[in-house]
Design an enzyme around this catalytic site. Structure first.
Site, short mmCIF file in Angstrom:
data_model
loop_
_atom_site.label_atom_id
_atom_site.label_comp_id
_atom_site.label_asym_id
_atom_site.label_seq_id
_atom_site.Cartn_x
_atom_site.Cartn_y
_atom_site.Cartn_z
N TYR A 126 0.81 -1.22 0.00
CA TYR A 126 0.00 0.00 0.00
C TYR A 126 0.84 1.27 0.00
CZ TYR A 126 -4.75 -1.64 0.50
OH TYR A 126 -5.99 -2.16 0.25
N LYS A 193 3.00 -14.10 5.88
CA LYS A 193 3.32 -15.15 4.90
C LYS A 193 4.85 -15.31 4.93
CE LYS A 193 1.83 -17.80 1.45
NZ LYS A 193 0.80 -18.82 1.52
N ASP A 242 -3.04 -17.47 4.75
CA ASP A 242 -4.05 -18.31 4.07
C ASP A 242 -4.72 -19.24 5.08
OD1 ASP A 242 -1.43 -19.16 4.11
OD2 ASP A 242 -1.56 -20.38 2.31
N ASP A 266 -6.12 -5.38 5.24
CA ASP A 266 -7.23 -4.89 4.44
C ASP A 266 -8.19 -6.04 4.12
OD1 ASP A 266 -8.63 -3.08 2.83
OD2 ASP A 266 -7.60 -3.80 1.04
#
Ligand code: NAD
Length: 381
Positions: A126, A193, A242, A266
């Site tokens: 972002y 991640k 995930d 987000d």
């Protein structure tokens, strides 16, 4: 004598002015004394003064340290940055906090959800550092990257840069621990991640673990590489994003406060808003060291502008967060209980809270607000 607060009010556009007017009246009904300093931002302001976020708006929030904001439209292709992003940068609002809580009467396959998403607001994908494909800049970046490491990048690639820093990660994870302690939450879970992006998400996770240790959590590194966590007044855990998405759908009750880098934050915020019944009831806050801006998660819903139709709950609950933030806990509880009672009764609620969205008994934005005010004041009808 009761304290008087000055709060900057940005009504916003689209449905913004309608929902924020109702929210102000509901907040005032709690008896907390507030002087609203009204400032406008957005496309209409840009047409008049040449910028969608005039300096006086930012200065007012800086002075007051507090703002309640209605949603602001970001016109597509008009060449100005989102007012929301610009405000976050100007005031260094580094934490986006989105509590997601089930209220009886809001339709959702889940009940008893009580999660808080703490999203880092200033960096990651972002950051807005991007290179359009097939431009000299993109070609130069691709060439530089190929000089520095062996992997090849396709010539026709666009490039977005993902910076994650120790300092911003440290600040957001510490904020999550402080928040958990202040609001008596039991656990912070860092989401990442790190198995794939070792130098960005891996850095976020390493920093989160270090901050957890400073907050009394024992980080146990096992010989097989596994890491587990013990103790702490506020517990700590981590999840790969995930897996987190799946677990939130399957067993959300295992989680409490989630802390995430910007992009995952987000996405997971909206997932969590979905768990509790959607945008109409999802409040939010953007918090910095010196200022805090409270606003609904939803946007300006332009197609409903001026129709007195949409649900004011998300902005009212953002007002509840603001009251808690300034320590007006009793008023915050009274307003939240009033919102919960009106929704649970299901009579004076907007179309989106009815089983059938075309139910003619649905009331308008103002009428739902009036029912909430009656509930705050303990008036029966
Ligand atoms: P949106 O949230 O405005 O609306 C999407 C749909 O959600 C609406 O059509 C409506 O069906 C429903 N909805 C939204 N708020 C509701 C409410 N209070 N009650 C009942 N139903 C509600 O999203 P969008 O259409 O993607 O965005 C419209 C504009 O808002 C865009 O310009 C976007 O950039 C802007 N936006 C601003 C903010 C902000 O100011 N914080 C946040 C998100 C989007």
């Amino acid at each position: 004598m009761a304290r008087k607060y000055r709060v900057t009010l940005i009504p916003g556009d689209g449905v913004g002015p309608e929902v924020s007017a109702v929210a102000c009246r509901c907040i005032e009904a709690t008896g907390v004394s507030i002087e609203w300093e009204v400032h406008n931002a957005g496309a209409e302001v840009a047409e008049r003064v040449g910028t969608p976020l005039p300096d006086d708006v930012v200065e007012s929030i800086r002075r007051n340290g507090l703002a309640l904001k209605g949603p602001v439209t970001t016109p597509v292709g008009k060449g100005f940055r989102s007012v929301n992003v610009a405000l976050r940068h100007a005031l260094d609002l580094f934490a986006c906090v989105r509590p997601c809580k089930s209220y009886r009467g809001v339709r959702s396959p889940y009940e008893g959800i009580d999660l808080v998403v703490v999203r880092e607001n200033s960096e990651d994908l972002y950051a807005g550092i991007e290179f359009q494909h097939d431009t000299p800049e993109a070609r130069e970046i691709i060439a530089a990257i190929e000089r520095l490491q062996p992997k090849k990048i396709r010539r026709d690639s666009g490039i977005s840069i993902k910076p994650i820093s120790v300092s911003a990660s440290r600040r957001i994870v510490q904020y999550a621990f402080d928040y958990a302690r202040r609001y008596r939450r039991r656990k912070v879970t860092a989401v990442h991640k790190a198995n794939i992006m070792k130098h960005t998400d891996g850095l976020f996770l390493d920093t989160a673990r270090a901050v957890a240790e400073e907050n009394g959590v024992k980080v146990v590194r096992h010989p097989d590489g596994q890491v587990t966590y013990q103790g702490g007044e506020v517990e700590f855990d981590d999840r790969i994003v995930d897996n987190m998405a799946m677990q939130l759908v399957q067993k959300p009750e295992l989680y409490d406060v989630l802390v995430l880098p910007n992009l995952y934050g987000d996405i997971v915020s909206d997932l969590c808003a979905g768990l509790v019944g959607g945008l109409g009831v999802a409040p939010g806050a953007n918090i910095g060291e010196k200022a805090a801006v409270f606003e609904a998660t939803h946007g300006s819903a332009p197609k409903y502008k001026g129709l007195n139709k949409v649900n004011p709950t998300a902005v009212i609950l953002s007002g509840v967060l603001m009251l808690r933030h300034i320590g007006e806990t009793a008023a915050a509880d009274r307003l939240e209980n009033a919102v919960a009672a009106v929704i649970a009764e299901g009579k004076y609620v907007t179309y989106d809270l009815k089983a059938d969205r075309n139910d003619p008994s649905a009331v308008g934005t103002r009428e739902m607000g009036e029912a909430i005010i009656r509930a705050v004041l303990g008036v029966r009808c």
